[in-house]
Design a protein around this motif. Sequence first.
Motif, short mmCIF file in Angstrom:
data_model
loop_
_atom_site.label_atom_id
_atom_site.label_comp_id
_atom_site.label_asym_id
_atom_site.label_seq_id
_atom_site.Cartn_x
_atom_site.Cartn_y
_atom_site.Cartn_z
N GLN A 148 50.26 64.91 28.03
CA GLN A 148 51.51 64.92 28.81
C GLN A 148 51.18 64.86 30.30
OE1 GLN A 148 51.25 67.71 26.38
NE2 GLN A 148 51.96 66.15 24.92
N ASP A 149 51.80 63.92 30.99
CA ASP A 149 51.62 63.76 32.44
C ASP A 149 52.96 63.96 33.14
OD1 ASP A 149 49.10 62.97 31.68
OD2 ASP A 149 49.37 60.86 32.21
N THR A 150 52.93 64.64 34.26
CA THR A 150 54.10 64.77 35.12
C THR A 150 53.70 64.38 36.54
OG1 THR A 150 55.01 66.58 33.79
CG2 THR A 150 55.89 66.32 36.04
N THR A 151 54.41 63.43 37.11
CA THR A 151 54.08 62.92 38.44
C THR A 151 55.28 63.04 39.36
OG1 THR A 151 52.54 61.32 37.46
CG2 THR A 151 53.22 60.94 39.74
N PHE A 152 55.07 63.63 40.52
CA PHE A 152 56.08 63.65 41.58
C PHE A 152 55.63 62.65 42.65
CE2 PHE A 152 56.23 67.81 39.61
CZ PHE A 152 57.59 67.99 39.39
N PHE A 153 56.54 61.80 43.09
CA PHE A 153 56.16 60.79 44.08
C PHE A 153 57.22 60.71 45.18
CE2 PHE A 153 58.36 58.78 40.55
CZ PHE A 153 59.34 58.00 41.17
N TYR A 154 56.82 60.22 46.32
CA TYR A 154 57.72 60.13 47.47
C TYR A 154 57.23 59.02 48.38
CZ TYR A 154 53.83 62.71 49.53
OH TYR A 154 52.58 63.10 49.93
N GLY A 155 58.12 58.57 49.25
CA GLY A 155 57.73 57.51 50.17
C GLY A 155 58.72 57.33 51.29
N ALA A 156 58.32 56.58 52.29
CA ALA A 156 59.19 56.25 53.42
C ALA A 156 58.78 54.88 53.95
CB ALA A 156 59.07 57.30 54.52
N ASN A 157 59.78 54.11 54.34
CA ASN A 157 59.54 52.81 54.98
C ASN A 157 60.14 52.86 56.38
OD1 ASN A 157 58.28 51.26 52.81
ND2 ASN A 157 60.23 51.50 51.76
N VAL A 158 59.30 52.67 57.37
CA VAL A 158 59.71 52.74 58.77
C VAL A 158 59.55 51.34 59.37
CG1 VAL A 158 59.37 53.86 60.99
CG2 VAL A 158 58.87 55.11 58.87
N GLY A 159 60.63 50.81 59.90
CA GLY A 159 60.58 49.49 60.53
C GLY A 159 60.72 49.58 62.03
N PHE A 160 60.15 48.62 62.72
CA PHE A 160 60.23 48.56 64.19
C PHE A 160 60.84 47.21 64.60
CE2 PHE A 160 56.74 51.29 62.95
CZ PHE A 160 56.95 52.43 63.72
N PRO A 161 62.16 47.05 64.40
CA PRO A 161 62.79 45.74 64.62
C PRO A 161 62.75 45.26 66.06
CG PRO A 161 64.45 47.44 64.26
CD PRO A 161 63.13 48.06 63.96
N ASP A 162 62.57 46.17 67.02
CA ASP A 162 62.53 45.75 68.42
C ASP A 162 61.22 45.07 68.78
OD1 ASP A 162 65.05 46.79 68.74
OD2 ASP A 162 64.36 48.71 69.52
N ILE A 163 60.21 45.25 67.92
CA ILE A 163 58.93 44.56 68.12
C ILE A 163 58.93 43.37 67.19
CG2 ILE A 163 56.42 44.80 68.08
CD1 ILE A 163 56.82 47.82 68.27
N GLU A 164 59.13 42.18 67.74
CA GLU A 164 59.36 41.01 66.90
C GLU A 164 58.57 39.80 67.38
OE1 GLU A 164 63.00 38.17 66.78
OE2 GLU A 164 63.49 39.86 65.45
N TYR A 165 58.10 39.02 66.43
CA TYR A 165 57.49 37.73 66.74
C TYR A 165 57.91 36.75 65.66
CZ TYR A 165 54.15 34.08 67.81
OH TYR A 165 53.58 32.86 68.15
N ALA A 166 58.59 35.67 66.08
CA ALA A 166 59.03 34.61 65.16
C ALA A 166 59.87 35.16 64.01
CB ALA A 166 57.83 33.84 64.63
N GLY A 167 60.66 36.19 64.28
CA GLY A 167 61.49 36.75 63.24
C GLY A 167 60.80 37.77 62.36
N PHE A 168 59.53 38.07 62.63
CA PHE A 168 58.79 39.07 61.88
C PHE A 168 58.63 40.33 62.73
CE2 PHE A 168 57.24 35.07 60.04
CZ PHE A 168 57.44 35.32 58.69
N SER A 169 58.74 41.48 62.09
CA SER A 169 58.53 42.74 62.80
C SER A 169 57.66 43.66 61.94
CB SER A 169 59.87 43.43 63.10
OG SER A 169 60.58 43.69 61.91
N PRO A 170 56.86 44.52 62.57
CA PRO A 170 55.96 45.40 61.81
C PRO A 170 56.69 46.60 61.24
CG PRO A 170 55.72 45.82 64.15
CD PRO A 170 56.70 44.68 64.02
#
Length: 461
Positions: free
Chosen positions: A408-430
């Motif tokens: 039996q396995d029990t896994t707790f997971f979490y995450g976050a995605n942070v975007g920086f839309p003000d830093i842009e090149y050719a429509g791509f941002s980090p």
Amino acid sequence: MGLTKPALVAAACIFCQTAAAQQTIDIPIEEARVIATRALFAGDVELALQIANGLLRANPDDRTALLVLAAAAPRAGDPETGRKAGARAYALSQTDPQRYEAARLTALAAANQQRYTLATFWLRRALNVVPNEEERARTLRDARGLRNLNPWSTNLSFSIVPSNNVNGGAEDAEITAAGQVLTGTLSADALALSGLRATFAVQTQYRLFGTATDRLSLAASYQGARVKLEDEVVDDPTNPGAQVTLDADAFSFDAVEASVIYDRVLADSAVQLRWSAGSVDFGGDPYYDFTRFAISQRVPLSDSVDLQLSGRREWQYYESIGIRNVEATTFVAGLSYQWDNGNRLGGSLTLSQRDSESPNFNYDEWAFQSSFSFGQQLGPVTLGLNAGIRKADYPVYVLIGPVDGGRQDTTFFYGANVGFPDIEYAGFSPGLSISGSTAESNVSRFTRDSFSVGLTLNSAF
């Protein structure tokens, strides 16, 4: 009457035609440029083309004439000439506003040729030099419109992730399991290893046909991962006092997949059918081939609430005789709510079952995940959060002998995605992708912790 250098444009500049004769008039170059531009804006495409071509005979690098040609030629049914003129005007531009103007005209000409991917490329170049927010919004709208028209759709993603567990290894070298007295230890490559994990994925899809209600597409995808270990020479837990050299390539991953996709819009929902086949390699060696059939449905319950349902059946054919074949069935039900300000809250429940003649690949699993994303920027960033729990039950699990009560396995997971839309090149941002998990198991090999922070690249369209 000939051309003087560089003051006059001769016979080709303006043609005043009557039923009886054709008259040629010489005018200064600057005035000719003005007349060509005014003719274009007035809708007199033929006159604009005549003057532009005359100017270009006098000077092939006349940027104004090239812009007029780029705008007028597609209207006259010659988008190829317009696209080439726009590209040349872009190369001759000296300022960002000039480059923006030329890039948009080139994109329009390419779109008239139905070369939508090339048109999107030129709109990305326009975004690099966009003069203001109003024009940026306009160019983004145009790019999203092209995406809908383009039968080709390609998505690229990559990440470079430092992690304390790049290989999904165990925390403890000692092997323990319920009901068994084990004296063995795990090898060094089965323990959690720190390092960098780089992933790359590409998916391309081509629409064979499409109407207002249905669409048939072909798709192909590749996913790959490579690992760089923090330390390649580590202590050997199976031989105290000794060390062992690890091969990072042993943790590489490659997967390829080809799919046929059918989408249909119903009266109150949208349905997708997908058939796929592919293969998975680990450490550079074939691991298994698979075929998969999936069906999904999106049902808007209201203007703000969506229900998503999906199911899939997968057949996995392993290279290893000991593993044998696996059949997997998965059902997912998700619900999401979006506020007027764009904030979205979602939750999903996943039920999975795997059947195999090999007991260690025969298990049931369920998982619940919740997510929340902010619809507007929080200062300079966008933010999405998720967390969940996953439980797996193996009725029979064999090490040296069967583990009491299975695994039996029990896994707790979490995450976050942070975007920086003000830093842009050719429509791509980090962006930053943050993920972590903690797994507990009655078989120690599967008790593990992992945490990683990765760099991502996001497209505005």
